[in-house]
Design an enzyme around this catalytic site. Structure first.
Site, PDB file in Angstrom:
ATOM      1  N   SER A 191      30.709  19.075  26.553  1.00  0.00           N
ATOM      2  CA  SER A 191      32.188  19.081  26.567  1.00  0.00           C
ATOM      3  C   SER A 191      32.747  18.235  25.430  1.00  0.00           C
ATOM      4  CB  SER A 191      32.709  18.584  27.913  1.00  0.00           C
ATOM      5  OG  SER A 191      32.415  17.210  28.099  1.00  0.00           O
ATOM      6  N   MET A 212      20.613  12.163  25.231  1.00  0.00           N
ATOM      7  CA  MET A 212      19.988  11.252  26.180  1.00  0.00           C
ATOM      8  C   MET A 212      18.563  10.903  25.761  1.00  0.00           C
ATOM      9  SD  MET A 212      22.490  10.694  27.949  1.00  0.00           S
ATOM     10  CE  MET A 212      21.850   9.737  29.301  1.00  0.00           C
ATOM     11  N   ILE A 231      16.523   7.800  23.482  1.00  0.00           N
ATOM     12  CA  ILE A 231      16.608   6.571  22.688  1.00  0.00           C
ATOM     13  C   ILE A 231      15.896   6.786  21.354  1.00  0.00           C
ATOM     14  CG2 ILE A 231      15.968   4.142  22.556  1.00  0.00           C
ATOM     15  CD1 ILE A 231      16.180   4.085  25.634  1.00  0.00           C
ATOM     16  N   HIS A 284      29.606   6.439  24.425  1.00  0.00           N
ATOM     17  CA  HIS A 284      29.051   5.830  25.631  1.00  0.00           C
ATOM     18  C   HIS A 284      30.151   5.660  26.663  1.00  0.00           C
ATOM     19  CE1 HIS A 284      26.276   3.634  28.090  1.00  0.00           C
ATOM     20  NE2 HIS A 284      27.046   2.574  28.110  1.00  0.00           N
TER      21      HIS A 284
END
Ligand SMILES: Nc1nc2c(c(=O)[nH]1)N[C@@H](CN(C=O)c1ccc(C(=O)N[C@@H](CCC(=O)O)C(=O)O)cc1)CN2
Ligand code: GAR
Length: 232
Positions: free
Chosen positions: A21, A107, A109, A140
């Site tokens: 989105s 998602m 790292i 975030h």
């Protein structure tokens, strides 16, 4: 928005893992006053089922997409490492010659293997040469310095219910090795209402994020253009 932004069209690579989105907010803002002279040149996902890939292909014009999942990549060759994976993601990204990389619900790292390549500190054999650092920014769903990491929305909501916080928000920050510890680019606060279900809070938060990610992306592109202007 300063007019330093003008000049060549700015190229954006967007990394996603889910619904997309926020990617859609960027798609819709392309070449509007909110995000002038900018084009998303690649959408990369680490999850094959990410609906954001569909959003990219349904955009007009369609946006090139790439998928590379960590586990399938590792299973294909047991000698591969997570750093190898991050280098491959970097290869996909830099080969599109972006001016900016936006993590929009990505998602995974990133290790220094990725960061060193997009910064130009290390060159990747057989890939486009990175002649100047490509900034990486991340969206975030929490305020700076609180609730770093995954599943932040749920942890924020729980902290509010416990009376530990009175409000929350979202931020876009520079991406460094330390997760969610990069310098904030832009922060927007979001009210929290006692007794409201998490879904209502999350809806307000996402609406704030859709504005935030466009404004923060435009701000960084403006900064890039200004820097280029200084060095030209
Ligand atoms: N080096 C950095 N990499 C990333 C950053 C960053 O600031 N520095 N931001 C994250 C985005 N993010 C929170 O904003 C985040 C995403 C994912 C995780 C996480 O724990 N990922 C696990 C896998 C979880 C899963 O697959 O559900 C993992 O990577 O092993 C923490 C924070 C993006 N990357
Ligand atoms: N730690 C990173 C993180 O939690 N990111 C969050 O993932 C969602 C992506 O939504 P989208 O796929 O609909 O854009 C957003 O809420 C974003 O803040």
């Amino acid at each position: 928005m300063s007019d330093s932004y003008q000049g060549r069209e700015r190229r954006i690579a967007v990394l996603i893992s889910g619904s997309g989105s926020n990617l859609q907010a960027l798609i819709d803002a392309q070449n509007t006053p909110a995000l002038p002279n900018a084009r998303i040149v690649a959408v990369v996902s680490n999850r094959k089922a990410a609906y954001g890939l569909t959003r990219a292909l349904q955009a007009n014009p369609p946006i090139p997409t790439a998928y590379l999942g960590l586990q399938p990549y590792l299973k294909a060759d047991p000698s591969r490492t997570r750093q190898d994976y991050d280098r491959e993601i970097a290869r996909i990204v830099i080969n599109e010659k972006p001016d900016l990389v936006v993590l929009a619900g990505w998602m995974h790292i990133m290790s220094e293997a990725f960061l060193d390549i997009v910064s130009g500190e290390k060159q990747l054999e057989g890939a486009e040469k990175v002649t100047r650092p490509i900034p990486v920014i991340n969206l975030h769903p929490a305020l700076p310095g609180a609730f770093d990491g995954a599943h932040a929305i749920e942890r924020v909501y729980e902290a509010f219910q416990k009376g530990e916080i009175t409000h929350s928000g979202a931020m876009v920050h520079r991406v460094i090795k330390e997760v969610d510890r990069g310098a904030p680019v832009m922060v927007k606060e979001v009210e929290m209402i006692a007794g409201e279900p998490i879904e209502a809070f999350e809806e307000r938060l996402h609406k704030t994020e859709w504005e935030l990610i466009v404004q923060a992306t435009a701000k960084v592109l403006d900064e890039i253009a200004a820097l280029e202007g200084q060095h030209s």
